[in-house]
Enzyme design. Structure first.
Site, PDB file in Angstrom:
ATOM      1  N   LYS A 142       0.850  -1.188   0.000  1.00  0.00           N
ATOM      2  CA  LYS A 142       0.000   0.000   0.000  1.00  0.00           C
ATOM      3  C   LYS A 142       0.893   1.248   0.000  1.00  0.00           C
ATOM      4  O   LYS A 142       2.040   1.181   0.439  1.00  0.00           O
ATOM      5  CB  LYS A 142      -0.942  -0.018   1.214  1.00  0.00           C
ATOM      6  CG  LYS A 142      -0.228  -0.044   2.579  1.00  0.00           C
ATOM      7  CD  LYS A 142      -0.016   1.328   3.150  1.00  0.00           C
ATOM      8  CE  LYS A 142       0.655   1.261   4.503  1.00  0.00           C
ATOM      9  NZ  LYS A 142       1.035   2.570   5.017  1.00  0.00           N
ATOM     10  N   HIS A 172      -1.292  -5.217   5.777  1.00  0.00           N
ATOM     11  CA  HIS A 172      -0.701  -5.896   6.932  1.00  0.00           C
ATOM     12  C   HIS A 172      -1.418  -5.545   8.229  1.00  0.00           C
ATOM     13  O   HIS A 172      -1.272  -6.234   9.234  1.00  0.00           O
ATOM     14  CB  HIS A 172       0.783  -5.534   7.061  1.00  0.00           C
ATOM     15  CG  HIS A 172       1.024  -4.108   7.438  1.00  0.00           C
ATOM     16  ND1 HIS A 172       1.131  -3.098   6.513  1.00  0.00           N
ATOM     17  CD2 HIS A 172       1.155  -3.514   8.642  1.00  0.00           C
ATOM     18  CE1 HIS A 172       1.336  -1.957   7.121  1.00  0.00           C
ATOM     19  NE2 HIS A 172       1.350  -2.166   8.424  1.00  0.00           N
ATOM     20  N   LYS A 176      -4.766 -12.165  10.040  1.00  0.00           N
ATOM     21  CA  LYS A 176      -5.822 -13.178   9.981  1.00  0.00           C
ATOM     22  C   LYS A 176      -6.530 -13.312  11.317  1.00  0.00           C
ATOM     23  O   LYS A 176      -7.756 -13.437  11.376  1.00  0.00           O
ATOM     24  CB  LYS A 176      -5.240 -14.519   9.556  1.00  0.00           C
ATOM     25  CG  LYS A 176      -6.275 -15.528   9.095  1.00  0.00           C
ATOM     26  CD  LYS A 176      -5.617 -16.698   8.390  1.00  0.00           C
ATOM     27  CE  LYS A 176      -6.649 -17.580   7.716  1.00  0.00           C
ATOM     28  NZ  LYS A 176      -6.003 -18.667   6.945  1.00  0.00           N
ATOM     29  N   GLU A 210      -1.214   7.027  16.901  1.00  0.00           N
ATOM     30  CA  GLU A 210       0.139   6.591  17.227  1.00  0.00           C
ATOM     31  C   GLU A 210       0.842   7.617  18.102  1.00  0.00           C
ATOM     32  O   GLU A 210       0.636   8.826  17.938  1.00  0.00           O
ATOM     33  CB  GLU A 210       0.965   6.400  15.953  1.00  0.00           C
ATOM     34  CG  GLU A 210       0.450   5.353  14.996  1.00  0.00           C
ATOM     35  CD  GLU A 210       1.347   5.228  13.780  1.00  0.00           C
ATOM     36  OE1 GLU A 210       2.325   4.466  13.849  1.00  0.00           O
ATOM     37  OE2 GLU A 210       1.070   5.898  12.773  1.00  0.00           O
ATOM     38  N   ASP A 229      -2.238   7.237   4.026  1.00  0.00           N
ATOM     39  CA  ASP A 229      -1.392   6.215   4.641  1.00  0.00           C
ATOM     40  C   ASP A 229      -2.198   5.212   5.453  1.00  0.00           C
ATOM     41  O   ASP A 229      -1.935   4.007   5.392  1.00  0.00           O
ATOM     42  CB  ASP A 229      -0.341   6.888   5.543  1.00  0.00           C
ATOM     43  CG  ASP A 229       0.600   5.872   6.182  1.00  0.00           C
ATOM     44  OD1 ASP A 229       1.164   5.042   5.439  1.00  0.00           O
ATOM     45  OD2 ASP A 229       0.764   5.908   7.415  1.00  0.00           O
ATOM     46  N   HIS A 234      -6.195   1.148   5.298  1.00  0.00           N
ATOM     47  CA  HIS A 234      -6.492   0.189   6.361  1.00  0.00           C
ATOM     48  C   HIS A 234      -7.853   0.371   7.026  1.00  0.00           C
ATOM     49  O   HIS A 234      -8.608  -0.591   7.177  1.00  0.00           O
ATOM     50  CB  HIS A 234      -5.410   0.277   7.449  1.00  0.00           C
ATOM     51  CG  HIS A 234      -4.023   0.029   6.963  1.00  0.00           C
ATOM     52  ND1 HIS A 234      -3.689  -1.040   6.155  1.00  0.00           N
ATOM     53  CD2 HIS A 234      -2.873   0.701   7.170  1.00  0.00           C
ATOM     54  CE1 HIS A 234      -2.387  -1.004   5.887  1.00  0.00           C
ATOM     55  NE2 HIS A 234      -1.880   0.048   6.489  1.00  0.00           N
ATOM     56  N   LYS A 332      -0.401  10.819  13.982  1.00  0.00           N
ATOM     57  CA  LYS A 332       0.918  10.593  14.577  1.00  0.00           C
ATOM     58  C   LYS A 332       1.176  11.593  15.701  1.00  0.00           C
ATOM     59  O   LYS A 332       0.526  12.640  15.783  1.00  0.00           O
ATOM     60  CB  LYS A 332       2.011  10.734  13.514  1.00  0.00           C
ATOM     61  CG  LYS A 332       2.049   9.591  12.509  1.00  0.00           C
ATOM     62  CD  LYS A 332       3.253   9.728  11.601  1.00  0.00           C
ATOM     63  CE  LYS A 332       3.392   8.506  10.691  1.00  0.00           C
ATOM     64  NZ  LYS A 332       3.661   7.266  11.447  1.00  0.00           N
TER      65      LYS A 332
END
Length: 467
Positions: A142, A172, A176, A210, A229, A234, A332
């Site tokens: 990505k 990522h 799973k 974050e 990002d 995501h 961030k």
């Protein structure tokens, strides 16, 4: 137990880059140490003129943590991969260069494009279909493209080389275990599904705050920003898992169909100054660590106006969710690290007179990394039996023994596209956010500021943890 892999060689393009050393190789190491990578050949390729010793040193350092905790069989596997790995200096965009390298590898091969999106596109365009051996898998990082049109163009390029189920568009963030934890919670509990709709849910927040600042990633991040990002790549995917209709199975087709259905119904409505927010951190401190003003960080171009904190309201225009705001936020250099989905239910229609204390709406929180579950409920006591107080029911959810990139790589090696973003979905994510990006470029949404270490600008929906 060794997995039945469908890939014999993992070729990493961009092998000398930060992503490979920091995330890809450690993820692979855990997979190899657990005996779940088969007899895999690891090949690196990059633009840097590295010697074989330099590459093997990078692999050894990245494998060290997994080797420390591995059993003897795992350490043997790691050592075997280290000794056999090779590196090629390569301009992946040069005509015939990537094809020549592919022709000499033991197949089937998975090509991991650990490269900037534009370079990945050029590398794929340098290949002709007859130069791609049967069984080859293409793994794209990505962000997938930079707009709806560029994502569509890249999809056309990839589709000319390999079948759709051999294309892995990496997310990522969605391991799973995380995917199955969300689905298990939603569809295995009969008390939840009847209230999982607009009649009982006030809002849904998906937060990824974050406490890390730029950390030397200006080259990528300053041209991406928080919206591209994290939210585009995501958080829209997590939103779709939270909001989707029950699939018949958890097979990749049923699950990815359900995800695509949610995203097709999703929009961000104008005026964007009301439905979206953006901000950039200024100097501050986080846990005693001084953080400079983002605009003064090394490699940053202040004139780009890159946001380090983004928040959008997404509307899902279907029967289940009409009118329920889905707040997606990521940023961030914030004072409190939060990675969670928060479902806030509507208040009770009537609380019998006589009770005291605060009766606030129930919340269900799903935490990511580690995966946790918290359910806030109001109960009587302690103290006065008529006084209501808040208690939280906590549970730890199943965790994977692999790192996030290990889970991604296992899906690639085993030919399982479950955790990959499907082509139409990748385009839809850009379709949802592109009007916002254009509005921000026009300056119709102000770029606010917040001190590093704070909770962000006041008044934003997700600017502080729920009480």
């Amino acid at each position: 137990m060794t997995s039945q892999t469908s890939v014999k060689t993992l070729l990493i393009l961009g092998a000398s880059g930060d992503l490979t050393g920091r995330l890809l190789l450690p993820g692979l190491a855990r997979l190899v140490a657990k005996g779940r990578a088969g007899d895999l050949n690891l090949v690196g390729a990059g633009s840097d003129d590295w010697t074989p010793d330099q590459w093997q040193s990078r692999v050894h350092e990245a494998f060290a943590a997994a080797a420390e905790t591995a059993d003897p069989a795992g350490r043997k596997e790691l050592t075997a991969v280290e000794k056999a790995t090779v590196y090629h200096q390569l301009d992946v965009t040069a005509e015939g260069a990537l094809a020549a390298l592919l022709a000499g590898l033991e197949g089937p091969t998975a090509i991991y494009f650990a490269l900037p999106p534009r370079i990945s596109q050029l590398a794929c365009e340098s290949l002709r279909p007859d130069q791609v051996p049967a069984g080859t898998r293409l793994v794209m990082e990505k962000p997938f493209g930079s707009s709806e049109e560029s994502a569509r163009s890249l999809n056309r390029t990839l589709a000319a080389l390999v079948p759709e189920d051999h294309i892995h568009r990496v997310d990522h963030f969605l391991g799973k275990a995380t995917v199955l934890n969300i689905l298990g919670l939603r569809f295995a509990n009969n008390f939840l599904e009847p209230v999982w709709n607009r009649e009982h849910v006030a809002k849904v927040e998906i937060i990824f705050d974050e406490d890390l600042a730029l950390e030397g990633r200006a080259r990528y991040y300053d041209r991406a920003g928080a919206l591209r990002d994290m939210i585009q790549s995501h958080l829209l995917q997590i939103m779709a898992l939270v909001a989707m209709e029950p699939p018949a199975t958890i097979g990749e087709r049923d699950l990815r169909d359900a995800v695509a259905t949610v995203l097709r119904a999703s929009t961000i409505s104008a005026p964007y100054a009301k439905s979206t927010h953006r901000a950039r951190y200024t100097a501050g401190s986080i846990a005693g660590r001084k953080v400079p003003d983002y605009a003064k960080e090394a490699g940053v171009d202040p004139d780009l106006g890159t946001e380090t904190l983004a928040e959008v309201r997404v509307d899902i225009n279907n029967w289940r969710w009409q009118g329920v705001p889905f707040i997606l936020r990521s940023g961030k250099a914030l004072g409190v690290k939060r990675k969670e989905a928060v479902i806030t239910f509507l208040p009770v229609p009537h609380l019998p007179a006589g009770f005291t204390g605060v009766d606030s709406p129930n919340q269900l929180r799903i935490g990511f990394g580690p995966d946790t579950l918290q359910f806030d409920v109001d109960v009587n006591g302690p103290g006065s039996i008529l006084s209501l107080s808040r208690v939280t029911l906590d549970a730890e959810l199943s965790a994977s023994e692999l790192l996030p990139y290990g889970e991604v790589l296992e899906g690639v090696l085993n030919g399982d596209p479950l955790l990959s973003v499907r082509g139409d979905t990748a385009e839809d994510c850009w379709r949802i956010l592109e009007p916002v990006l254009k509005a921000w470029q026009r300056g119709t949404v102000p770029l606010e500021e917040y001190d590093a270490g704070s909770s962000g600008p006041a008044g934003w929906s997700g600017s502080a943890p729920a009480e």
